[in-house]
Write a protein that holds these residues in place. Sequence first.
Motif, PDB file in Angstrom:
ATOM      1  N   ASP A 167      15.970 -58.316 -32.121  1.00  0.00           N
ATOM      2  CA  ASP A 167      16.659 -57.141 -32.674  1.00  0.00           C
ATOM      3  C   ASP A 167      18.173 -57.328 -32.620  1.00  0.00           C
ATOM      4  OD1 ASP A 167      14.278 -55.769 -33.171  1.00  0.00           O
ATOM      5  OD2 ASP A 167      14.294 -54.799 -31.197  1.00  0.00           O
ATOM      6  N   LEU A 168      18.657 -57.785 -31.469  1.00  0.00           N
ATOM      7  CA  LEU A 168      20.097 -57.960 -31.298  1.00  0.00           C
ATOM      8  C   LEU A 168      20.635 -59.085 -32.175  1.00  0.00           C
ATOM      9  CD1 LEU A 168      20.317 -57.461 -27.435  1.00  0.00           C
ATOM     10  CD2 LEU A 168      20.995 -55.845 -29.222  1.00  0.00           C
ATOM     11  N   LEU A 200      20.873 -57.597 -35.675  1.00  0.00           N
ATOM     12  CA  LEU A 200      22.031 -56.714 -35.803  1.00  0.00           C
ATOM     13  C   LEU A 200      23.313 -57.528 -35.982  1.00  0.00           C
ATOM     14  CD1 LEU A 200      21.444 -53.954 -33.077  1.00  0.00           C
ATOM     15  CD2 LEU A 200      21.515 -53.625 -35.553  1.00  0.00           C
ATOM     16  N   ALA A 201      23.479 -58.549 -35.148  1.00  0.00           N
ATOM     17  CA  ALA A 201      24.684 -59.381 -35.234  1.00  0.00           C
ATOM     18  C   ALA A 201      24.761 -60.097 -36.572  1.00  0.00           C
ATOM     19  CB  ALA A 201      24.702 -60.395 -34.084  1.00  0.00           C
ATOM     20  N   GLN A 202      23.622 -60.579 -37.057  1.00  0.00           N
ATOM     21  CA  GLN A 202      23.615 -61.291 -38.336  1.00  0.00           C
ATOM     22  C   GLN A 202      24.038 -60.369 -39.484  1.00  0.00           C
ATOM     23  OE1 GLN A 202      19.814 -62.502 -40.172  1.00  0.00           O
ATOM     24  NE2 GLN A 202      20.707 -64.544 -40.405  1.00  0.00           N
ATOM     25  N   VAL A 203      23.511 -59.153 -39.497  1.00  0.00           N
ATOM     26  CA  VAL A 203      23.877 -58.209 -40.560  1.00  0.00           C
ATOM     27  C   VAL A 203      25.374 -57.893 -40.494  1.00  0.00           C
ATOM     28  CG1 VAL A 203      23.530 -55.891 -41.477  1.00  0.00           C
ATOM     29  CG2 VAL A 203      21.569 -57.227 -40.699  1.00  0.00           C
ATOM     30  N   LEU A 239      25.776 -49.941 -36.939  1.00  0.00           N
ATOM     31  CA  LEU A 239      25.322 -51.186 -36.319  1.00  0.00           C
ATOM     32  C   LEU A 239      26.094 -51.464 -35.032  1.00  0.00           C
ATOM     33  CD1 LEU A 239      25.068 -53.388 -39.532  1.00  0.00           C
ATOM     34  CD2 LEU A 239      23.149 -52.506 -38.182  1.00  0.00           C
ATOM     35  N   ARG A 240      27.377 -51.189 -35.041  1.00  0.00           N
ATOM     36  CA  ARG A 240      28.218 -51.410 -33.860  1.00  0.00           C
ATOM     37  C   ARG A 240      27.745 -50.522 -32.703  1.00  0.00           C
ATOM     38  NH1 ARG A 240      33.096 -53.752 -33.176  1.00  0.00           N
ATOM     39  NH2 ARG A 240      33.185 -54.133 -35.406  1.00  0.00           N
ATOM     40  N   ARG A 241      27.399 -49.260 -32.991  1.00  0.00           N
ATOM     41  CA  ARG A 241      26.943 -48.347 -31.945  1.00  0.00           C
ATOM     42  C   ARG A 241      25.622 -48.796 -31.317  1.00  0.00           C
ATOM     43  NH1 ARG A 241      28.232 -43.473 -35.667  1.00  0.00           N
ATOM     44  NH2 ARG A 241      30.232 -42.687 -34.881  1.00  0.00           N
ATOM     45  N   ARG A 242      24.782 -49.450 -32.099  1.00  0.00           N
ATOM     46  CA  ARG A 242      23.452 -49.835 -31.613  1.00  0.00           C
ATOM     47  C   ARG A 242      23.446 -51.145 -30.835  1.00  0.00           C
ATOM     48  NH1 ARG A 242      20.073 -50.043 -36.852  1.00  0.00           N
ATOM     49  NH2 ARG A 242      18.440 -50.714 -35.401  1.00  0.00           N
ATOM     50  N   ALA A 263      29.675 -60.378 -29.634  1.00  0.00           N
ATOM     51  CA  ALA A 263      28.639 -59.380 -29.340  1.00  0.00           C
ATOM     52  C   ALA A 263      27.317 -60.023 -28.945  1.00  0.00           C
ATOM     53  CB  ALA A 263      28.436 -58.452 -30.540  1.00  0.00           C
ATOM     54  N   ARG A 264      27.063 -61.265 -29.420  1.00  0.00           N
ATOM     55  CA  ARG A 264      25.804 -61.927 -29.057  1.00  0.00           C
ATOM     56  C   ARG A 264      26.017 -63.109 -28.111  1.00  0.00           C
ATOM     57  NH1 ARG A 264      22.193 -60.710 -27.702  1.00  0.00           N
ATOM     58  NH2 ARG A 264      20.563 -62.087 -28.482  1.00  0.00           N
TER      59      ARG A 264
END
Length: 231
Positions: free
Chosen positions: A92-93, A96-99, A169-172, A220-221
């Motif tokens: 999931d993470l 999110l980072a890829q998007v 996306l940043r919040r999640r 972030a990742r």
Amino acid sequence: MPIFDHDSEHDVAAVPQMRTLSLRETVLEQLRTAIITGRLAEGELVSTPALSASLGVSVTPVREALMDLAREGLVETLKNRGFRVTEMSERDLDDLAQVRLLLEPPAMRIVAGRIPEEDLTHLRALADACLEATARDNLEAYLRFDREFHALVLSYTGNAQLVELATSLRRRTRLYGIGTLSREGRLAGSAREHHELIDLLAAGDGAAAEHVLHRHISHARTLWATGIEHS
């Protein structure tokens, strides 16, 4: 480490030219930060009365904040049981980072050279606020100003849908290593990338700005997620 910093509202208000948060907004930021940084663990059951007691506020702003977090996907409601912190897998993470990497860095080519000089002053104030928050080890303030900074930068694309999606996306995103970085004084290096990005955008160098933002989001990742520098 305490889950909540009861002095955080004072710290945020102390930053010049920044709007003071309402009680509801303050509670929301405290709870969101606790989840993003892992102080409230994935899968943990939380109740409105318990959180209101921990925060020293009435149940109303806590309940409202939890409903906001449910809409953001950070918690889920459980009938007659309260709320549970949403679990996020490594996949999931990664997704999110890829998007975010697909959306935000390329947008800098649109933004470069389009920010009015007077608006650059506000962007620099937000970047300064992020850096000051790292000096105070105030993650709540850092995450708030970081989010506002990037939303404002993206707004110069003229695409409101992009701003809303990227901010969501940043919040999640979960950043379980960011607390360690902050305590060790290593978060300031990432914070200074905001100033680097502003200078490139002001100079109209979209390609270089794209590269800097790609590196910044990648934290972030890697660095922010684990506290470990990846080669």
